[in-house]
Enzyme design. Structure first.
Site, PDB file in Angstrom:
ATOM      1  CG  HIS A 176      -3.261   3.087   2.047  1.00 30.55           C
ATOM      2  ND1 HIS A 176      -3.635   2.825   0.669  1.00 30.55           N
ATOM      3  CD2 HIS A 176      -3.356   2.232   2.838  1.00 30.55           C
ATOM      4  CE1 HIS A 176      -4.228   1.673   0.950  1.00 30.55           C
ATOM      5  NE2 HIS A 176      -3.927   1.196   2.231  1.00 30.55           N
ATOM      6  CG  ASN A 235      -6.761  -0.923   1.464  1.00 26.34           C
ATOM      7  OD1 ASN A 235      -5.964  -0.654   0.438  1.00 26.34           O
ATOM      8  ND2 ASN A 235      -6.415  -1.261   2.616  1.00 26.34           N
ATOM      9  CB  CYS A 260      -0.946  -0.044   1.200  1.00 27.13           C
ATOM     10  SG  CYS A 260      -1.875  -1.600   1.117  1.00 27.13           S
TER      11      CYS A 260
END
Ligand code: ACO
Length: 318
Positions: free
Chosen positions: A245, A275, A112
């Site tokens: 993020h 996500n 990520c």
């Protein structure tokens, strides 16, 4: 010499999976998912679309907004955890889809934090004079590595891509950055599977210790933000937009609270795409550029935390 972002782009696959859709096949509810993560829906790519396809759409979008022709790009970096295949790199596949015959192209795997890592690397390529511009893409198809019977992970992730074009500049664009990794946390968030002798070994699905990831992420986001601000000689008050993020709303809100940053300065788009790992920061950035919130000259702070653990941040004069 400096580098500056001159165009952004993004792409989300059409197919939407809502929390209500999940409630039909796992023991969960819309309310549980929203309360714990802030996520309402996420996108899923069709079986025959790969990270390079999603990345291509985002890249074309970013190129169009930057005014640079694909053929003039000198460096492509794709940040992805879900590459099209073991090799060649997704960057090379994407390069061929863009019709570019010769430029530097490679993937970055920092989960990520991948986009922050890739942006930092591209900035150094430009500052060193090796290239004049770069196309940076975060592209993910997490739907390929999710166990759709595991309610603790499958509801959190989605597919998507985001991109940015960097150009050399006399005016500072990427002002300061810091990257970190600590592999002692490797088992807290992983896809513990691989291929050997034509067989899948282990479990090729996302597994994580949710509470441990949560705790680490909030601390890392805050610490790296302060570290980057110090390197840029700036203060929290100087941030126009914090673009973390997009893991989940609770992590982002806790970070903002710890920093003492007004909630209005947080870029949060996770509710409608989940996500998307390395794609989440450029996706969120592009959405806020397109809706007119992020303007030229704004100060952005991009921060990522991901499996490894990896983490990092960049202060940008947009
Ligand atoms: N629906 C309903 N119940 C669920 C679900 C679900 N989808 N998933 C888990 N539960 C249950 C668990 O089984 C558990 O039940 P039990 O008490 O009967 O055992 C209960 O909910 C509580 O589970 P916890 O894991 O303790 O729940 P928590 O409040 O910690 O929330 C969550 C879980 C949302 C995963 C949280 O830990 C979190 O946000 N962690 C960060 C994870 C993350 O964002 N990861 C993304 C990748 S990392 C990154 O990108 C930085």
């Amino acid at each position: 010499m400096f580098s500056r972002i001159i165009g952004t782009g993004s792409y989300l696959p059409e197919k939407k999976l809502t929390n209500h859709d999940f409630a039909k096949f796992v023991d969960t509810s819309h309310d549980w998912i929203v309360e714990r993560s802030g996520i309402e829906s996420r996108r899923v790519a069709p079986k025959d679309e790969y990270a390079s396809d999603l990345g291509l759409r985002a890249a074309q979008n970013a190129l169009c907004n930057s005014g640079i022709a694909a053929g003039d790009i000198e460096l492509i970096i794709v940040a992805t955890t879900t590459p099209d295949m073991i090799f060649p790199s997704t960057a090379c596949i994407l390069q061929s889809k863009l019709g570019i015959k010769d430029c530097i192209a490679f993937d970055v795997q920092a989960v990520c934090s991948g986009f922050v890592y890739a942006l930092n690397i591209a900035d150094l390529f430009i500052k060193s004079g090796q290239v004049q511009n770069a196309l940076i893409i975060g592209a993910e198809v997490y739907s390929r590595i999710l166990d759709y019977s595991d309610r603790s992970t499958c509801v959190l992730f989605g597919d998507g891509a985001g991109a940015a074009v960097l150009m050399k500049s006399d005016v500072p664009g990427l002002i300061a950055s810091k990257l970190h990794a600590d592999g002692t946390h490797k088992d807290k968030l992983s896809v513990p599977g691989w291929l050997a002798a034509g067989k899948i070994i282990g479990k090729p699905y996302v597994q994580m210790d949710g509470p441990a990831v949560f705790k680490f992420a909030v601390k890392a986001f805050e610490e790296v933000t302060q570290e980057v601000l110090k390197a840029a000689n700036k203060k929290v008050i100087d941030i126009d937009w914090l673009i973390p993020h997009q893991a989940n709303t609770r992590i982002m809100n806790a970070t903002v609270k710890r920093l003492g940053l007004p909630l209005e300065k947080l870029v949060s788009t996770v509710h409608h795409h989940g996500n998307t790992s390395a794609a989440s920061i450029p996706l969120a950035m592009d959405e806020f550029v397109k809706n007119g919130n992020i303007k030229k000259g704004d100060s952005l702070l991009l921060v990522g935390v991901g499996g490894g653990f990896t983490w990092g941040g960049i202060f940008i004069n947009f």
